[in-house]
Design an enzyme around this catalytic site. Sequence first.
Site, PDB file in Angstrom:
ATOM      1  N   SER A  52     -12.560   3.916 -17.789  1.00  0.00           N
ATOM      2  CA  SER A  52     -12.212   2.522 -18.091  1.00  0.00           C
ATOM      3  C   SER A  52     -13.305   1.779 -18.855  1.00  0.00           C
ATOM      4  O   SER A  52     -13.174   0.578 -19.115  1.00  0.00           O
ATOM      5  CB  SER A  52     -11.923   1.769 -16.788  1.00  0.00           C
ATOM      6  OG  SER A  52     -10.799   2.299 -16.135  1.00  0.00           O
ATOM      7  N   ARG A 112     -14.682   0.087   8.458  1.00  0.00           N
ATOM      8  CA  ARG A 112     -14.124  -0.870   9.418  1.00  0.00           C
ATOM      9  C   ARG A 112     -14.507  -0.594  10.866  1.00  0.00           C
ATOM     10  O   ARG A 112     -14.767  -1.512  11.640  1.00  0.00           O
ATOM     11  CB  ARG A 112     -12.597  -0.920   9.291  1.00  0.00           C
ATOM     12  CG  ARG A 112     -12.113  -1.594   8.021  1.00  0.00           C
ATOM     13  CD  ARG A 112     -10.604  -1.518   7.909  1.00  0.00           C
ATOM     14  NE  ARG A 112     -10.153  -2.028   6.616  1.00  0.00           N
ATOM     15  CZ  ARG A 112      -8.947  -1.793   6.111  1.00  0.00           C
ATOM     16  NH1 ARG A 112      -8.072  -1.056   6.793  1.00  0.00           N
ATOM     17  NH2 ARG A 112      -8.613  -2.289   4.939  1.00  0.00           N
ATOM     18  N   CYS A 143      -4.570  -5.399   5.991  1.00  0.00           N
ATOM     19  CA  CYS A 143      -3.788  -6.590   5.652  1.00  0.00           C
ATOM     20  C   CYS A 143      -2.948  -7.098   6.818  1.00  0.00           C
ATOM     21  O   CYS A 143      -2.884  -8.316   7.068  1.00  0.00           O
ATOM     22  CB  CYS A 143      -2.902  -6.305   4.438  1.00  0.00           C
ATOM     23  SG  CYS A 143      -1.948  -4.769   4.555  1.00  0.00           S
ATOM     24  N   GLN A 170       6.464  -4.450   6.263  1.00  0.00           N
ATOM     25  CA  GLN A 170       5.428  -4.539   5.243  1.00  0.00           C
ATOM     26  C   GLN A 170       5.949  -4.274   3.833  1.00  0.00           C
ATOM     27  O   GLN A 170       6.675  -3.305   3.581  1.00  0.00           O
ATOM     28  CB  GLN A 170       4.293  -3.568   5.587  1.00  0.00           C
ATOM     29  CG  GLN A 170       3.600  -3.930   6.891  1.00  0.00           C
ATOM     30  CD  GLN A 170       2.485  -2.994   7.283  1.00  0.00           C
ATOM     31  OE1 GLN A 170       2.345  -2.643   8.451  1.00  0.00           O
ATOM     32  NE2 GLN A 170       1.671  -2.575   6.337  1.00  0.00           N
ATOM     33  N   SER A 173       3.990  -3.613  -1.990  1.00  0.00           N
ATOM     34  CA  SER A 173       2.740  -3.842  -2.715  1.00  0.00           C
ATOM     35  C   SER A 173       1.528  -3.412  -1.909  1.00  0.00           C
ATOM     36  O   SER A 173       0.457  -3.169  -2.478  1.00  0.00           O
ATOM     37  CB  SER A 173       2.604  -5.319  -3.104  1.00  0.00           C
ATOM     38  OG  SER A 173       2.733  -6.158  -1.966  1.00  0.00           O
ATOM     39  N   GLY A 174       1.682  -3.296  -0.592  1.00  0.00           N
ATOM     40  CA  GLY A 174       0.601  -2.787   0.239  1.00  0.00           C
ATOM     41  C   GLY A 174       0.241  -1.351  -0.085  1.00  0.00           C
ATOM     42  O   GLY A 174      -0.843  -0.877   0.259  1.00  0.00           O
ATOM     43  N   LYS A 227      -4.810   1.368  13.271  1.00  0.00           N
ATOM     44  CA  LYS A 227      -5.706   0.378  12.660  1.00  0.00           C
ATOM     45  C   LYS A 227      -5.495  -0.999  13.273  1.00  0.00           C
ATOM     46  O   LYS A 227      -6.453  -1.714  13.596  1.00  0.00           O
ATOM     47  CB  LYS A 227      -5.469   0.290  11.146  1.00  0.00           C
ATOM     48  CG  LYS A 227      -5.936   1.477  10.327  1.00  0.00           C
ATOM     49  CD  LYS A 227      -5.524   1.271   8.874  1.00  0.00           C
ATOM     50  CE  LYS A 227      -5.734   2.498   8.038  1.00  0.00           C
ATOM     51  NZ  LYS A 227      -5.212   2.330   6.657  1.00  0.00           N
ATOM     52  N   ARG A 248       7.901  -0.034   6.610  1.00  0.00           N
ATOM     53  CA  ARG A 248       7.892  -0.409   5.189  1.00  0.00           C
ATOM     54  C   ARG A 248       9.296  -0.901   4.818  1.00  0.00           C
ATOM     55  O   ARG A 248      10.300  -0.243   5.138  1.00  0.00           O
ATOM     56  CB  ARG A 248       7.516   0.780   4.316  1.00  0.00           C
ATOM     57  CG  ARG A 248       7.283   0.413   2.859  1.00  0.00           C
ATOM     58  CD  ARG A 248       5.981  -0.343   2.665  1.00  0.00           C
ATOM     59  NE  ARG A 248       4.807   0.516   2.817  1.00  0.00           N
ATOM     60  CZ  ARG A 248       3.557   0.066   2.816  1.00  0.00           C
ATOM     61  NH1 ARG A 248       3.313  -1.224   2.674  1.00  0.00           N
ATOM     62  NH2 ARG A 248       2.545   0.904   2.978  1.00  0.00           N
ATOM     63  N   HIS A 255       3.992  -9.590   3.837  1.00  0.00           N
ATOM     64  CA  HIS A 255       4.199  -8.872   5.095  1.00  0.00           C
ATOM     65  C   HIS A 255       4.753  -9.826   6.152  1.00  0.00           C
ATOM     66  O   HIS A 255       4.362 -10.996   6.222  1.00  0.00           O
ATOM     67  CB  HIS A 255       2.873  -8.303   5.614  1.00  0.00           C
ATOM     68  CG  HIS A 255       2.369  -7.117   4.852  1.00  0.00           C
ATOM     69  ND1 HIS A 255       3.057  -6.538   3.818  1.00  0.00           N
ATOM     70  CD2 HIS A 255       1.217  -6.393   4.994  1.00  0.00           C
ATOM     71  CE1 HIS A 255       2.355  -5.507   3.352  1.00  0.00           C
ATOM     72  NE2 HIS A 255       1.244  -5.407   4.046  1.00  0.00           N
ATOM     73  N   ASN A 328       0.293 -10.476   1.472  1.00  0.00           N
ATOM     74  CA  ASN A 328      -0.615  -9.368   1.762  1.00  0.00           C
ATOM     75  C   ASN A 328      -1.631  -9.115   0.656  1.00  0.00           C
ATOM     76  O   ASN A 328      -2.669  -8.500   0.894  1.00  0.00           O
ATOM     77  CB  ASN A 328       0.183  -8.079   2.011  1.00  0.00           C
ATOM     78  CG  ASN A 328       1.100  -7.717   0.859  1.00  0.00           C
ATOM     79  OD1 ASN A 328       2.035  -8.453   0.544  1.00  0.00           O
ATOM     80  ND2 ASN A 328       0.854  -6.584   0.233  1.00  0.00           N
TER      81      ASN A 328
END
Length: 354
Positions: A52, A112, A143, A170, A173-174, A227, A248, A255, A328
């Site tokens: 890139s 995390r 998210c 959800q 786009s997640g 999570k 989903r 979301h 989200n």
Amino acid sequence: MMYSACASKVIPGTSHRFFKPSNLKAGIGASSQGIDHEFPIKNIYALASRSSIGKEVSFGDDKVLKVSAVDDFDFKKADIGLFSAGSDIAKKFGPKAGVKGCIVIDNSSCFRMDDKVPLIVPEVNPEAINGYKNKNIIANPNCSTIQLVVALKPIHKKYEISRVIVSTYQAVSGAGKPAMDELFNQTKGVFVHDQAKPEQFTKKIAFNVIPHIDTFMDDGFTKEEWKMRVETKKILDPNINLVAHCVRVPVFIGHSEAVFIECKKNVDENNVRSLLRDARGVTVIDHRADEGYVTPDEVAGEDDVYVSRIRNDPSVKNGIAFWCVGDNLRKGAALNTVQIAELLASKKLKGATL
């Protein structure tokens, strides 16, 4: 004080709204409640892979950044690094940046659950941010966890939540832009009799729901569900028991969560409604009438977590149920990252030692 920041990964050809450069300050969006986000920024560097290099990324309203290779970047140039390139890149470059004095705010799952890395939602546990000093790394939560704990915090503070049951719905786009393209193409294909095969998801997502997000674990739960459980404990309270079922759904952005909580103290829906109305980062739209609630379609582009359908749960003692939705891509990712950077900057500007 002015700050220098770097962002990795950037997407060439996209606009990054949150950082808007000016002579003195960079305005970072605006919340749905009209609160300005101001971040003092002097330099910003757009970083990505070598493929890139040289591509352009719009920055704010009128500035264009040239993409540089993250491999060659000297992180001493940056005070804060905004990482959103996945766990592998975070694992490779996060510690390198931290050693150079660049405070990394990472959007992946890499750090995390590291005991030496704080997991931050500024409305919920801002006091934990000082833990960044261990590694110069701060983790941005999942998210779905973010919007959940924003809604839970004021309730837990007053009534002590003991258990949470949550079902998530959800948006695609997640899972990234290719997942959004798949929903679009499959939806279009239904009407032109051209059924596109699933590639990003395990089954067709158009006009369907998939009760499976992330990989399966040995106990039958998915990693996404795991999570939510462990991150809620780390952010809010290790004594909260949580079980999640993550689904989903064929929605592009936003979301949704159906939440059922049990508290240790006597709780009433009217008091909860008042608490949430006064809570930072929460907007309550709760009318017991048609259209008296919020859906994901309405929150796209909004900063707050929206809560509706607040009611007593008659099946358990001290139980409350509610519905919450959030963008989200904003509060669930980019906005929370920027708010963490703001929190760091505010401490520095107030004379605290970063």
